[in-house]
Design a protein around this motif. Structure first.
Motif, PDB file in Angstrom:
ATOM      1  N   GLU A   4      79.850  59.695  58.540  1.00  0.00           N
ATOM      2  CA  GLU A   4      81.203  59.211  58.839  1.00  0.00           C
ATOM      3  C   GLU A   4      82.163  60.392  58.916  1.00  0.00           C
ATOM      4  OE1 GLU A   4      82.685  55.826  56.790  1.00  0.00           O
ATOM      5  OE2 GLU A   4      80.853  54.688  57.129  1.00  0.00           O
ATOM      6  N   VAL A   5      83.090  60.314  59.883  1.00  0.00           N
ATOM      7  CA  VAL A   5      84.062  61.378  60.111  1.00  0.00           C
ATOM      8  C   VAL A   5      85.440  60.768  60.326  1.00  0.00           C
ATOM      9  CG1 VAL A   5      82.338  62.939  61.133  1.00  0.00           C
ATOM     10  CG2 VAL A   5      83.671  61.412  62.624  1.00  0.00           C
ATOM     11  N   ASN A   6      86.455  61.614  60.274  1.00  0.00           N
ATOM     12  CA  ASN A   6      87.812  61.217  60.620  1.00  0.00           C
ATOM     13  C   ASN A   6      87.978  61.467  62.117  1.00  0.00           C
ATOM     14  OD1 ASN A   6      90.600  61.264  61.226  1.00  0.00           O
ATOM     15  ND2 ASN A   6      91.111  61.828  59.131  1.00  0.00           N
ATOM     16  N   ALA A   7      88.227  60.421  62.890  1.00  0.00           N
ATOM     17  CA  ALA A   7      88.333  60.543  64.347  1.00  0.00           C
ATOM     18  C   ALA A   7      89.367  61.582  64.757  1.00  0.00           C
ATOM     19  CB  ALA A   7      88.677  59.189  64.954  1.00  0.00           C
ATOM     20  N   PHE A   8      90.451  61.704  64.013  1.00  0.00           N
ATOM     21  CA  PHE A   8      91.519  62.621  64.391  1.00  0.00           C
ATOM     22  C   PHE A   8      91.124  64.086  64.195  1.00  0.00           C
ATOM     23  CE2 PHE A   8      93.744  58.608  63.820  1.00  0.00           C
ATOM     24  CZ  PHE A   8      94.298  58.508  65.093  1.00  0.00           C
ATOM     25  N   ASP A   9      90.111  64.352  63.382  1.00  0.00           N
ATOM     26  CA  ASP A   9      89.593  65.713  63.269  1.00  0.00           C
ATOM     27  C   ASP A   9      88.929  66.144  64.574  1.00  0.00           C
ATOM     28  OD1 ASP A   9      90.464  65.836  60.651  1.00  0.00           O
ATOM     29  OD2 ASP A   9      88.471  65.488  59.776  1.00  0.00           O
ATOM     30  N   TYR A  10      88.574  65.185  65.410  1.00  0.00           N
ATOM     31  CA  TYR A  10      87.890  65.444  66.672  1.00  0.00           C
ATOM     32  C   TYR A  10      88.754  65.103  67.891  1.00  0.00           C
ATOM     33  CZ  TYR A  10      83.795  65.945  63.736  1.00  0.00           C
ATOM     34  OH  TYR A  10      82.907  66.369  62.781  1.00  0.00           O
ATOM     35  N   ALA A 166      94.647  48.363  80.183  1.00  0.00           N
ATOM     36  CA  ALA A 166      94.578  49.223  79.001  1.00  0.00           C
ATOM     37  C   ALA A 166      94.120  48.377  77.817  1.00  0.00           C
ATOM     38  CB  ALA A 166      95.948  49.838  78.716  1.00  0.00           C
ATOM     39  N   TYR A 167      93.028  48.775  77.218  1.00  0.00           N
ATOM     40  CA  TYR A 167      92.509  48.102  76.025  1.00  0.00           C
ATOM     41  C   TYR A 167      92.834  48.967  74.813  1.00  0.00           C
ATOM     42  CZ  TYR A 167      90.005  44.866  78.980  1.00  0.00           C
ATOM     43  OH  TYR A 167      89.701  43.889  79.889  1.00  0.00           O
ATOM     44  N   TYR A 168      93.697  48.447  73.948  1.00  0.00           N
ATOM     45  CA  TYR A 168      94.066  49.143  72.725  1.00  0.00           C
ATOM     46  C   TYR A 168      93.053  48.758  71.658  1.00  0.00           C
ATOM     47  CZ  TYR A 168      98.568  50.133  74.892  1.00  0.00           C
ATOM     48  OH  TYR A 168      99.558  50.590  75.723  1.00  0.00           O
ATOM     49  N   GLY A 169      92.151  49.685  71.354  1.00  0.00           N
ATOM     50  CA  GLY A 169      91.115  49.415  70.365  1.00  0.00           C
ATOM     51  C   GLY A 169      91.428  50.103  69.051  1.00  0.00           C
ATOM     52  N   GLU A 170      91.548  49.305  67.992  1.00  0.00           N
ATOM     53  CA  GLU A 170      91.719  49.911  66.673  1.00  0.00           C
ATOM     54  C   GLU A 170      90.415  50.610  66.294  1.00  0.00           C
ATOM     55  OE1 GLU A 170      92.843  48.914  62.028  1.00  0.00           O
ATOM     56  OE2 GLU A 170      92.651  47.245  63.443  1.00  0.00           O
ATOM     57  N   ILE A 171      90.510  51.871  65.926  1.00  0.00           N
ATOM     58  CA  ILE A 171      89.334  52.620  65.489  1.00  0.00           C
ATOM     59  C   ILE A 171      89.026  52.184  64.058  1.00  0.00           C
ATOM     60  CG2 ILE A 171      88.334  54.895  65.052  1.00  0.00           C
ATOM     61  CD1 ILE A 171      90.466  55.982  67.096  1.00  0.00           C
ATOM     62  N   VAL A 172      87.964  51.398  63.913  1.00  0.00           N
ATOM     63  CA  VAL A 172      87.622  50.855  62.601  1.00  0.00           C
ATOM     64  C   VAL A 172      86.556  51.681  61.888  1.00  0.00           C
ATOM     65  CG1 VAL A 172      88.376  48.511  63.144  1.00  0.00           C
ATOM     66  CG2 VAL A 172      86.009  49.193  63.638  1.00  0.00           C
ATOM     67  N   ASN A 173      85.945  52.601  62.624  1.00  0.00           N
ATOM     68  CA  ASN A 173      84.957  53.499  62.039  1.00  0.00           C
ATOM     69  C   ASN A 173      84.689  54.620  63.030  1.00  0.00           C
ATOM     70  OD1 ASN A 173      83.185  54.350  59.983  1.00  0.00           O
ATOM     71  ND2 ASN A 173      81.443  53.302  60.911  1.00  0.00           N
TER      72      ASN A 173
END
Length: 179
Positions: A4-10, A166-173
């Motif tokens: 698992e990672v933090n999406a914002f780090d990438y 535009a599909y706004y997808g909440e990043i849940v993982n």
């Protein structure tokens, strides 16, 4: 295995990768489909981490996202066979099982029902918060003429008459698939 990672780090890598293409994967029923996208954004909306994916109205993927309300974003990390992105950007899931033809390895996600793809290991799991159809009269002629030419069949890959949703997808993982 998944780390698992933090999406914002990438976020920088994700934005840079979109120039060459990343995959948007969907699943409806037991059918999995993936397509190459080059437009998307990562950020914060409504106080939640989101990935916004832009999908043309006539795409098979659009029907699948509307049915399931979920998707994964699969980003190259390390060496990736560029033929994957080319194939998934020119073939429709209506006619072709891209996963099988390319021999892609699906990895079960942790939160959503849509798998990740081992060959593009940086994965964002997303649940659709909302969808937004483009406001066509607000687009300048320069954009309309370049990206939405009239009289071009919507089944054609690339610029055609279909507008984007535009599909706004909440990043849940978010995770990296590791061996």
């Amino acid at each position: 295995m998944k780390k698992e990672v933090n999406a914002f780090d990438y976020a920088g890598l994700i934005c840079e990768s979109m120039k060459k293409g990343i995959l948007l994967t969907t699943k409806a029923g037991d059918k999995v489909n993936t397509m190459t996208i080059g437009w998307g954004t990562i950020g914060i909306e409504w106080g939640r981490p989101v990935f916004v994916a832009y999908v043309r109205e006539g795409r098979y993927t659009r029907r699948m996202i509307d049915e399931s309300g979920e998707f994964t974003v699969n980003i190259p990390y390390g060496d990736v066979d560029s033929r994957i992105l080319g194939f998934c950007g020119t073939k429709s899931g209506r006619d072709t099982d891209k996963i099988a033809q390319l021999g892609l390895d699906l990895v079960d996600s942790s939160v959503v029902n849509v798998p990740g793809i081992r060959q593009l290991p940086l994965t964002l799991e997303c649940k659709v918060l909302c969808r937004h159809v483009q406001n066509i009269p607000m687009l300048p002629d320069q954009i309309l003429n370049r990206y939405y030419p009239k009289g071009v069949d919507s089944s054609i890959s690339g610029a055609n008459a279909d507008f984007h949703i535009a599909y706004y997808g909440e990043i849940v993982n978010a995770y990296l698939i590791t061996d």
